[in-house]
Design a protein around this motif. Structure first.
Motif, short mmCIF file in Angstrom:
data_model
loop_
_atom_site.label_atom_id
_atom_site.label_comp_id
_atom_site.label_asym_id
_atom_site.label_seq_id
_atom_site.Cartn_x
_atom_site.Cartn_y
_atom_site.Cartn_z
N UNK A 140 -6.71 14.41 -16.85
CA UNK A 140 -5.82 14.38 -15.69
C UNK A 140 -6.60 14.67 -14.41
N UNK A 141 -7.57 15.59 -14.48
CA UNK A 141 -8.41 15.87 -13.30
C UNK A 141 -9.17 14.65 -12.84
N UNK A 142 -9.72 13.93 -13.80
CA UNK A 142 -10.46 12.70 -13.44
C UNK A 142 -9.52 11.66 -12.83
N UNK A 143 -8.32 11.52 -13.42
CA UNK A 143 -7.38 10.53 -12.88
C UNK A 143 -6.87 10.93 -11.49
N UNK A 144 -6.62 12.24 -11.30
CA UNK A 144 -6.20 12.71 -9.99
C UNK A 144 -7.30 12.45 -8.96
N UNK A 145 -8.55 12.74 -9.33
CA UNK A 145 -9.68 12.52 -8.43
C UNK A 145 -9.82 11.04 -8.10
N UNK A 146 -9.66 10.19 -9.12
CA UNK A 146 -9.74 8.75 -8.91
C UNK A 146 -8.67 8.29 -7.93
N UNK A 147 -7.44 8.80 -8.09
CA UNK A 147 -6.37 8.40 -7.18
C UNK A 147 -6.64 8.90 -5.76
N UNK A 148 -7.18 10.14 -5.62
CA UNK A 148 -7.50 10.65 -4.29
C UNK A 148 -8.54 9.78 -3.60
N UNK A 149 -9.59 9.45 -4.36
CA UNK A 149 -10.65 8.62 -3.77
C UNK A 149 -10.15 7.25 -3.37
N UNK A 150 -9.33 6.63 -4.22
CA UNK A 150 -8.81 5.29 -3.92
C UNK A 150 -7.86 5.32 -2.74
N UNK A 151 -7.05 6.39 -2.64
CA UNK A 151 -6.14 6.49 -1.50
C UNK A 151 -6.92 6.51 -0.20
N UNK A 152 -7.97 7.34 -0.14
CA UNK A 152 -8.74 7.44 1.10
C UNK A 152 -9.51 6.16 1.39
N UNK A 153 -10.11 5.60 0.32
CA UNK A 153 -10.90 4.36 0.51
C UNK A 153 -10.01 3.22 0.96
N UNK A 154 -8.80 3.11 0.33
CA UNK A 154 -7.90 2.01 0.71
C UNK A 154 -7.42 2.18 2.15
N UNK A 190 0.84 -1.21 0.00
CA UNK A 190 0.00 0.00 0.00
C UNK A 190 0.88 1.26 0.00
N UNK A 191 1.94 1.25 0.81
CA UNK A 191 2.85 2.41 0.88
C UNK A 191 3.53 2.63 -0.48
N UNK A 192 3.99 1.55 -1.10
CA UNK A 192 4.63 1.66 -2.42
C UNK A 192 3.65 2.23 -3.46
N UNK A 193 2.40 1.76 -3.38
CA UNK A 193 1.38 2.26 -4.30
C UNK A 193 1.14 3.74 -4.09
N UNK A 194 1.09 4.16 -2.79
CA UNK A 194 0.92 5.58 -2.50
C UNK A 194 2.04 6.42 -3.12
N UNK A 195 3.27 5.96 -2.92
CA UNK A 195 4.42 6.70 -3.44
C UNK A 195 4.39 6.76 -4.97
N UNK A 196 4.05 5.66 -5.62
CA UNK A 196 4.01 5.62 -7.08
C UNK A 196 2.97 6.58 -7.63
N UNK A 197 1.78 6.56 -6.98
CA UNK A 197 0.70 7.45 -7.43
C UNK A 197 1.13 8.91 -7.26
N UNK A 198 1.77 9.22 -6.14
CA UNK A 198 2.16 10.59 -5.86
C UNK A 198 3.17 11.10 -6.90
#
Length: 659
Positions: free
Chosen positions: A92-106, A54-62
């Motif tokens: 890019x806005x949609x992808x950023x939003x998707x990553x934000x939502x998944x980060x919080x949900x995960x 999960x931490x690696x995924x967070x860093x990659x997304x960031x």
């Protein structure tokens, strides 16, 4: 005014894009901070595989978001707001939003569900996240909806787990909350747009934008017409030296269609040796923002070289240079014409040899070289004996063929570093260099060269069954560092050649100072003779020739010159010079006229007997004049003199010269 229902001006779209990028940047920063907080909260689980992934995924997304944002920013700075960039910004806005939502949900499972975190704390933090996402993506409602929906997952999962069916009420409330926030975002966005539109004086900007677009369309139409119809090749290049545009004239010059040329690099039309020079030139144009002109040799599709004149100008946008526009003219014909003109100016059109102008330059360089090396060089002046007879009897066409054959053989007879030139007519000059520093050996070496040149015309050529042999007369002027004038050097060689002519032709003579003195004397005598003719200083004497009975039968005509108030000039001092000058024609007619008067005077005094005659000398120059016999006949008729009363004496020299 409802900004959403109007066609917004480009400036408003640009401002909104700038605001959107700022929100994405701040959102990325907030996401990074929240991710770091979540990692710190769950740090107690360090070492577990699920947590590590999960931490690696967070860093990659960031970091992916950082790279994506920088790419958007760089494109915006270079190209401005284009339709492609607007679409990219939305995605890019949609992808950023998707990553934000998944980060919080995960985080709900990886961090909150496995730690001792109360339901109240999870719901409070999630509501804060949902509201934050709404504010971050306020200019992109769809992106906001995606982020808020995914972030609200913990508000659904945890209540159902703790309260059972009461979780439906919580889900409904969450849905109402998300809907309210989306509606608020939409209204806030509309009011912000209206505010920007009105307070930014966008109403005037809309009209100005409409007029600008109209002018731009007109300008684009005119530019397109010029681009397509200009006789010059028009080519656009990007910063990586690749072709981006190519007009029909470019195809005419280089042979490639637009489809074939666009995307190609310098190698399409430039030679490899010129790559760095072209790149350096264009980098200078990008740096100075000033155009430039240059000439280079390019290559067309068939591999043929094309001489081109390039007019390059910089392409800029928002103050930055992004390419080069080149207008190219094929100047191959002009270059060829210049070469022909230069060749005609420096080379003889008949023989291809250097002409007088080019040879004089070479002589001057040779003089300068002698001063540096202290070596001897020699100038050989050649004249073809009796060449005029070939032109007169066979025609100038045959004469030209003979001259060309002689020139070709002459080039073969000299050394490779010697120079042969044609000075016009039947005159040729040979420059022999590098004869060493010793005068005696230099004379011997140039004598060897001169001896070969004397036989150049033997067995020269055969035209229409006629063999042509030419005799050559030549004068040699040896020189070293003591000579400084090419004209004087040429004059010296000419004087030496003239001496050969005087001595019977066909030979070589070396120049010495006595020849100059003799030439100066001849010039001075000719000048004085001309004055004497004008002042009637010539006198005619008749020397009688008597028979054995003492009767005057014949008379020898003697010309004498009483120069000014001085005594009579000896005949040996002027007769030969007069006989070889153009003045001899007028003097000769004057002599014949006076002889006719003398005959008539003798007839009146009964001193003219049967068989009497006057002897008159005739020079070679008089015999070679086509009007001589006609004019003499006219003088005889005018004075009533019978032809047999005058005997023309022809010297042996005259017969040799006529042969």
């Amino acid at each position: 005014m409802d900004g959403s229902s109007e066609v917004r001006p480009a400036q408003l779209d640009r401002d909104i894009a700038v605001l959107s990028m700022r929100r994405l940047f701040f959102g990325t920063g907030i996401t990074g901070a929240v991710s770091l907080m979540l990692v710190l909260i769950g740090s107690s689980r360090t070492g577990e595989a699920q947590y590590t992934i999960w931490v690696v995924a967070l860093a990659s997304v960031f970091f992916a978001r950082i790279a994506s944002f920088l790419n958007i920013k760089r494109t915006f700075d270079c190209e401005g707001l284009t339709p492609q960039l607007q679409h990219k910004l939305m995605v890019s806005g949609l992808l950023f939003a998707l990553s934000d939502g998944l980060i919080w949900a995960s985080a709900s499972w990886v961090v909150f569900a496995l730690l001792d975190v109360s339901l109240y704390a999870v719901m409070s933090l999630t509501l804060v996240a949902v509201a934050s996402f709404g504010l971050i993506y306020m200019f992109q409602p769809r992106a906001a909806a995606v982020a808020m929906s995914l972030a609200s997952v913990p508000l659904l999962v945890f209540p159902f787990a703790d309260t059972g069916n009461e979780g439906f009420y919580v889900a409904a409330l969450i849905g109402i909350l998300i809907g309210a926030i989306c509606l608020g975002i939409y209204e806030l966005k509309r009011h912000i747009f209206d505010y920007l539109y009105k307070n930014g004086e966008y109403e005037q900007m809309v009209e100005a934008h409409r007029l600008a677009e109209q002018k731009e369309k007109e300008a684009n139409f005119i530019f397109t017409q010029q681009w397509e119809n200009t006789p010059l090749a028009a080519i656009q290049w990007d910063r990586r030296f690749r072709i981006t545009r190519w007009n029909p004239s470019a195809r005419e010059i280089f042979g490639y269609s637009e489809q074939e040329a666009v995307g190609q690099s310098l190698g399409l039309i430039f030679m490899p040796d010129d790559f760095e020079k072209v790149k350096k030139k264009w980098r200078g144009i990008w740096s100075s923002k000033k155009g430039g002109r240059s000439v280079s040799v390019c290559v067309n599709r068939e591999g043929k070289k094309v001489d081109c004149e390039w007019h390059d100008s910089v392409l800029t946008k928002d103050g930055g240079a992004f390419g080069i526009t080149s207008f190219v003219e094929d100047i191959s014909s002009q270059v060829k014409s210049k070469k022909i003109i230069k060749s005609q100016a420096d080379f003889d059109s008949l023989t291809g040899l250097p002409n007088r102008r080019q040879m004089m330059k070479k002589i001057e360089r040779s003089i300068a070289n002698c001063k540096n090396t202290q070596e001897y060089s020699a100038l050989i002046f050649l004249d073809l004996d009796h060449f005029k007879d070939i032109n007169d009897t066979q025609g100038h066409d045959v004469g030209d063929i003979v001259l060309k054959a002689f020139a070709q053989r002459l080039k073969v007879m000299v050394r490779h570093n010697d120079t042969v030139a044609r000075f016009g007519g039947d005159e040729f000059v040979v420059l022999v260099e590098g004869l060493g520093r010793n005068r005696k050996s230099a004379m011997e070496n140039v004598q060897l060269v001169a001896d070969k040149l004397l036989v150049t015309g033997e067995g020269l050529c055969k035209i229409a069954g006629v063999n042509y042999d030419l005799d050559v007369s030549g004068g040699v002027a040896l020189f070293n560092s003591s000579v400084s004038d090419a004209g004087e050097l040429l004059k010296s060689a000419d004087l030496a050649m003239y001496q050969v002519k005087q001595n019977g032709r066909k030979g070589i003579c070396f120049y010495d100072e006595s020849l100059s003195l003799e030439a100066e004397y001849r010039v001075e005598v000719q000048r004085s003779l001309r004055e004497g003719l004008e002042k009637n200083e010539f006198e005619l004497y008749s020397q009688p020739i008597v028979d054995i009975k003492g009767e005057h039968r014949f008379f020898e005509t003697l010309l004498r010159w009483r120069r000014g108030k001085r005594s009579i000039v000896p005949a040996a001092d002027f007769i030969d010079i007069l006989a070889n000058s153009p003045m001899i024609l007028n003097v000769g007619y004057w002599i014949v006229e006076n002889v006719c008067k003398n005959i008539n005077q003798l007839r009146e005094r009964n001193l003219w007997g049967q068989g009497s005659a006057f002897f008159v000398n005739v020079s070679p120059k008089q015999l070679s004049d086509g009007d001589f016999s006609k004019r003499v006949r006219e003088i005889l008729d005018e004075n009533g003199i019978l032809p047999e009363w005058i005997v023309m004496e022809i010297t042996e020299e005259s017969l040799i010269d006529r042969s």
